[in-house]
Motif scaffolding. Structure first.
Motif, short mmCIF file in Angstrom:
data_model
loop_
_atom_site.label_atom_id
_atom_site.label_comp_id
_atom_site.label_asym_id
_atom_site.label_seq_id
_atom_site.Cartn_x
_atom_site.Cartn_y
_atom_site.Cartn_z
N LYS A 1 31.82 18.31 -40.92
CA LYS A 1 32.55 18.14 -39.67
C LYS A 1 31.81 17.13 -38.80
O LYS A 1 30.85 17.44 -38.10
N ILE A 2 32.27 15.87 -38.90
CA ILE A 2 31.68 14.78 -38.14
C ILE A 2 32.82 13.86 -37.73
O ILE A 2 33.79 13.70 -38.47
N ASP A 3 32.73 13.29 -36.57
CA ASP A 3 33.78 12.41 -36.08
C ASP A 3 33.97 11.23 -37.04
O ASP A 3 33.00 10.63 -37.50
N THR A 4 35.21 10.90 -37.33
CA THR A 4 35.52 9.80 -38.24
C THR A 4 34.93 8.48 -37.76
O THR A 4 34.53 7.64 -38.58
N LYS A 5 34.85 8.29 -36.45
CA LYS A 5 34.27 7.05 -35.92
C LYS A 5 32.80 6.92 -36.33
O LYS A 5 32.32 5.81 -36.57
N ILE A 6 32.11 8.04 -36.43
CA ILE A 6 30.71 8.01 -36.84
C ILE A 6 30.61 7.60 -38.31
O ILE A 6 29.76 6.78 -38.68
N THR A 7 31.48 8.14 -39.13
CA THR A 7 31.50 7.76 -40.55
C THR A 7 31.75 6.26 -40.69
O THR A 7 31.07 5.57 -41.45
N VAL A 8 32.73 5.74 -39.95
CA VAL A 8 33.04 4.32 -40.00
C VAL A 8 31.84 3.50 -39.51
O VAL A 8 31.46 2.50 -40.14
N ALA A 9 31.24 3.91 -38.40
CA ALA A 9 30.09 3.17 -37.85
C ALA A 9 28.94 3.15 -38.84
O ALA A 9 28.28 2.12 -39.03
N HIS A 10 28.68 4.27 -39.50
CA HIS A 10 27.58 4.32 -40.47
C HIS A 10 27.89 3.47 -41.70
O HIS A 10 27.01 2.78 -42.21
N CYS A 11 29.14 3.50 -42.16
CA CYS A 11 29.52 2.63 -43.28
C CYS A 11 29.29 1.17 -42.92
O CYS A 11 28.70 0.41 -43.71
N LEU A 12 29.73 0.76 -41.74
CA LEU A 12 29.55 -0.62 -41.31
C LEU A 12 28.07 -0.96 -41.11
O LEU A 12 27.63 -2.06 -41.44
N GLY A 13 27.30 0.00 -40.59
CA GLY A 13 25.88 -0.23 -40.38
C GLY A 13 25.13 -0.46 -41.68
O GLY A 13 24.32 -1.38 -41.80
N TYR A 14 25.43 0.37 -42.69
CA TYR A 14 24.77 0.18 -43.98
C TYR A 14 25.25 -1.09 -44.66
O TYR A 14 24.47 -1.77 -45.34
N LEU A 15 26.52 -1.42 -44.49
CA LEU A 15 27.01 -2.69 -45.04
C LEU A 15 26.26 -3.86 -44.42
O LEU A 15 25.80 -4.76 -45.13
N ALA A 16 26.11 -3.84 -43.11
CA ALA A 16 25.40 -4.93 -42.42
C ALA A 16 23.95 -5.02 -42.91
O ALA A 16 23.45 -6.11 -43.21
N ARG A 17 23.28 -3.87 -42.99
CA ARG A 17 21.88 -3.87 -43.44
C ARG A 17 21.77 -4.44 -44.84
O ARG A 17 20.90 -5.27 -45.13
N MET A 18 22.65 -4.01 -45.73
CA MET A 18 22.55 -4.45 -47.12
C MET A 18 22.94 -5.92 -47.28
O MET A 18 22.33 -6.65 -48.07
N LEU A 19 23.94 -6.38 -46.52
CA LEU A 19 24.30 -7.79 -46.58
C LEU A 19 23.16 -8.67 -46.06
O LEU A 19 22.90 -9.74 -46.61
N LEU A 20 22.48 -8.21 -45.02
CA LEU A 20 21.32 -8.95 -44.51
C LEU A 20 20.23 -9.03 -45.58
O LEU A 20 19.61 -10.08 -45.77
N ALA A 21 19.99 -7.91 -46.25
CA ALA A 21 18.97 -7.91 -47.30
C ALA A 21 19.37 -8.83 -48.45
O ALA A 21 18.54 -9.59 -48.97
N GLY A 22 20.64 -8.79 -48.84
CA GLY A 22 21.11 -9.67 -49.90
C GLY A 22 21.04 -11.13 -49.50
O GLY A 22 20.65 -11.98 -50.31
N ALA A 23 21.41 -11.42 -48.26
CA ALA A 23 21.35 -12.79 -47.77
C ALA A 23 19.91 -13.30 -47.73
O ALA A 23 19.62 -14.43 -48.15
N ALA A 24 19.01 -12.45 -47.24
CA ALA A 24 17.59 -12.85 -47.19
C ALA A 24 17.05 -13.07 -48.59
O ALA A 24 16.37 -14.08 -48.86
N ALA A 25 17.35 -12.15 -49.50
CA ALA A 25 16.84 -12.29 -50.87
C ALA A 25 17.44 -13.51 -51.56
O ALA A 25 16.73 -14.28 -52.21
N GLY A 26 18.75 -13.68 -51.42
CA GLY A 26 19.40 -14.81 -52.07
C GLY A 26 18.93 -16.15 -51.56
O GLY A 26 18.93 -17.14 -52.28
N THR A 27 18.50 -16.17 -50.31
CA THR A 27 18.03 -17.42 -49.71
C THR A 27 16.54 -17.66 -49.98
O THR A 27 16.13 -18.79 -50.26
N ILE A 28 15.74 -16.60 -49.90
CA ILE A 28 14.29 -16.76 -49.97
C ILE A 28 13.74 -16.70 -51.39
O ILE A 28 12.81 -17.43 -51.74
N LEU A 29 14.30 -15.84 -52.24
CA LEU A 29 13.76 -15.69 -53.60
C LEU A 29 13.74 -16.99 -54.41
O LEU A 29 12.78 -17.22 -55.16
N PRO A 30 14.74 -17.87 -54.28
CA PRO A 30 14.68 -19.13 -55.05
C PRO A 30 13.51 -20.04 -54.64
O PRO A 30 13.18 -20.96 -55.38
#
Length: 135
Positions: free
Chosen positions: A104-133
């Motif tokens: 029992k958690i507000d749907t807005k919280i679920t959406v916010a957390h999904c977006l937050g983890y997406l942002a974190r992971m995209l940042l990590a992927g962007a950093a790795a894809g740019t810096i690792l080469p």
């Protein structure tokens, strides 16, 4: 080796900011929709240990995405973000949606957390894809 550390550090710092934005600021009032779900002390603002652990685990997540990018040979911004997107779909997205169906958690919280983890992971992927080469 320094490139992996740089990618994780950049993604970890940027990810902490996105966590604050998506999981702390966005829909802040919705966290009180069901106060009984929170551990004692969290609603009163005594969540320092939980916050510190979530920051540390967020850096571990960023390191995991960077490692996935290295294994997948993601050597561009877009390929790194692609790896991150697939990892998000396979992990946090599914877990949070299923959790939202049963807890029992507000749907807005679920959406916010999904977006937050997406942002974190995209940042990590962007950093790795740019810096690792650069290694």
């Amino acid at each position: 080796m320094w490139t992996v550390i740089a990618a994780v550090a950049i993604a970890g710092i940027a990810g902490s900011i996105t966590d604050w934005l998506f999981m702390g600021l966005l829909f802040h009032d919705a966290y009180n929709a069901y106060p009984e779900i929170w551990r004692p002390g969290v609603r009163e603002g005594n969540a320092r240990a939980a916050i510190l652990w979530s920051i540390a685990l967020g850096v571990v997540m960023s390191a995991g995405v960077a490692a996935l990018c290295a294994v997948a040979g993601a050597g561009t911004l877009w390929s790194g973000m692609g790896v991150a997107l697939v990892a998000w779909l396979a992990g946090p997205f599914v877990i949070l949606i299923v959790q939202g169906l049963f807890v029992k958690i507000d749907t807005k919280i679920t959406v916010a957390h999904c977006l937050g983890y997406l942002a974190r992971m995209l940042l990590a992927g962007a950093a790795a894809g740019t810096i690792l080469p650069l290694a």
